[in-house]
Design an enzyme around this catalytic site. Structure first.
Site, PDB file in Angstrom:
ATOM      1  CD  GLN A 198      -1.533   2.007   2.175  1.00 55.85           C
ATOM      2  OE1 GLN A 198      -0.455   2.201   2.974  1.00 55.85           O
ATOM      3  NE2 GLN A 198      -2.363   3.260   2.336  1.00 55.85           N
ATOM      4  CB  THR A 200       1.659   4.487   4.029  1.00 50.70           C
ATOM      5  OG1 THR A 200       1.058   3.328   4.631  1.00 50.70           O
ATOM      6  CG2 THR A 200       0.616   5.394   3.809  1.00 50.70           C
ATOM      7  CE  LYS A 201       1.424  -1.118   5.476  1.00 53.17           C
ATOM      8  NZ  LYS A 201       0.399  -0.432   4.952  1.00 53.17           N
ATOM      9  CG  PHE A 202      10.682  -0.514   2.460  1.00 54.22           C
ATOM     10  CD1 PHE A 202      11.320   0.718   2.533  1.00 54.22           C
ATOM     11  CD2 PHE A 202      10.993  -1.537   2.071  1.00 54.22           C
ATOM     12  CE1 PHE A 202      12.883   0.418   1.941  1.00 54.22           C
ATOM     13  CE2 PHE A 202      12.276  -1.778   1.350  1.00 54.22           C
ATOM     14  CZ  PHE A 202      13.285  -0.413   1.383  1.00 54.22           C
TER      15      PHE A 202
END
Ligand code: T4K
Length: 410
Positions: A198, A200-202
């Site tokens: 998603q 906001t993930k790394f």
């Protein structure tokens, strides 16, 4: 320390003219992204096992050293599909941590399974294995732990426990792409692990996720179930849903993967700067990573001890917000205190969870990632110090050269 006491009201308010977010996406090369999207538009192949999805799956499998990667539309549906593919269904209990994003629990609840919440291990923030063992009962079918903030779960102990009791072991690895456990990439543990990609993930694919596993038969079922139950020969083999990843997501995922080392370098630099700028501040500590493992350092989480700091986490969060720093209290409250679980605590949390209660009162996630540069980290720490004890940020002499960070690359 440099200079004299810094009063909060002596700082410009707001300190930052624009909001400083937690969870700004890491982008990577826009040119590469656009090339890939153009390619998909040329091919007129947008979804259903397209070439970019296949390439993304192959790359994730290679990087995590697993046999199969099944890309999905997001981690929440990934957990649902994985649990369903293992035969977990209505009334089956799955032991999960309460200290996680509520998606971990909701994914199970959505398929009729019963999340039963366990206490946390204070060092890692993941499941307390002794408590997991006490919660195992006749209806328990699986353990689903979370590598929370990229810190690996107590994998060896859980593996042993799951084997002794004949349980499936799953890991919600939403935060842990690019992290290791005993020097081996997260992804290859338990029956299967589920990543989130998603925004906001790394590593991100706008929205997306992946189930990784070494189990060939399970991988076949997962592929069919994410695609209405159809197998590679287009036969309907059973029930399924639509949990496919599409080509534009995979285009972003591949682009993001190409820059993963750059993201890690920026995150590590920010993490180190936070540690140094906040060193010695009473009642505030940066939650540590395991020094023996690789971490993507995607989350910088401080713990605020209200007594020693002289103000509660919520007050500190409000101060930061006044200065346009939109810090997030991940994960507060614990899942057992959220609906629908808190209305049926006897079923979902048969034991009190005092360590979860305590930690959820103290945690605060600070902005990091490629959208955050050294000056911004310093600014956040200036505000925190001014709010807690009026001390100035320490002078540090770390070179930030070579870290191209602060802004997404073109
Ligand atoms: N398991 C765990 C342990 C998880 O943490 C998550 C997701 C999941 C499973 C489920 O994964 P997926 O099914 O989503 O693949 C955010 C994320 O939306 C959520 O995915 C994540 N965990 C959770 C920890 O954080 P919110 O509701 O706080 O997101 P939101 O939209 O308020 O954004 C958070 C911050 O990020 C804001 O400051 C704004 C910034 N942001 C966000 C987006 C979406 C951006 O700057 N750009 C963006 O495009 O949940």
């Amino acid at each position: 320390m440099s200079g004299g006491p810094v009063r909060l009201d002596s700082l410009p308010t707001p300190y930052f003219s624009e909001p400083l977010h937690v969870g700004r996406p890491n982008v990577g090369s826009r040119d590469r992204l656009m090339e890939r999207i153009d390619g998909a538009l040329e091919r007129l192949w947008f979804t259903n096992d397209g070439p970019l999805v296949r390439e993304f799956e192959a790359r994730v499998a290679e990087l995590t050293q697993v046999r199969h990667c099944v890309a999905v539309s997001n981690a929440t549906t990934g957990i649902q599909v994985a649990a369903k593919a293992l035969g977990i269904g209505p009334g089956d209990e799955v032991i999960v941590p309460s200290f996680t994003w509520v998606a971990t629990a909701h994914a199970l609840d959505w398929i009729g399974a019963v999340p039963v919440f366990c206490e946390l291990d204070e060092e890692t923030g993941t499941a307390d294995v002794a408590h997991v063992e006490r919660l195992i009962g006749p209806r328990t079918r699986a353990i689903l732990d979370v590598h929370v903030f990229g810190r690996p779960a107590r994998i060896d102990e859980l593996t042993k426990l799951a084997a002794e009791h004949g349980l499936h072991l799953l890991f919600d690895a939403a935060h842990a792409f690019g992290c290791t456990y005993r020097s081996k990439p997260i992804g290859g543990f338990g029956t299967a692990e589920i990543f989130s990609f998603q925004a906001t993930k790394f590593v991100n694919s706008f929205e997306g996720g992946a189930i990784v596993t070494d189990d060939d038969a399970l991988a076949d079922r997962l592929r069919a179930m994410r695609h209405q139950g159809l197998n590679a020969a287009h036969e309907i083999t059973g029930s399924g849903t639509v949990a496919r990843m599409h080509e534009i997501s995979a285009a972003m995922g591949l682009t993001s993967l190409e820059s993963a080392d750059h993201f890690t370098a920026i995150n590590r630099r920010n993490y180190r700067l936070y540690e140094q700028y906040l060193d010695g501040l009473p009642g505030v500590r940066v939650r540590p990573q395991d020094p023996n493992e690789l971490s993507n350092c995607q989350y910088v989480v401080i713990e605020v001890d209200a007594v020693r700091a002289g103000l509660h986490r919520d007050e500190l969060q409000a101060v930061l917000q006044r200065h346009n720093v939109l810090a997030r209290a991940y994960f507060s409250p614990g899942c057992h205190s959220c609906e629908p679980y808190r209305s049926d605590l006897a079923r979902h949390a048969p034991d009190p969870l005092p360590k979860v209660e305590a930690l959820t009162e103290r945690v605060l996630s600070l902005p990091t990632g490629t959208a955050v540069g050294p000056e911004e980290v310093r600014g956040v720490c200036r505000i925190l110090r001014a709010a807690v004890d009026g001390s100035a940020v320490p002078e540090i002499h770390e070179s930030t050269e070579g870290d191209a960070g602060g802004r997404p690359a073109r």
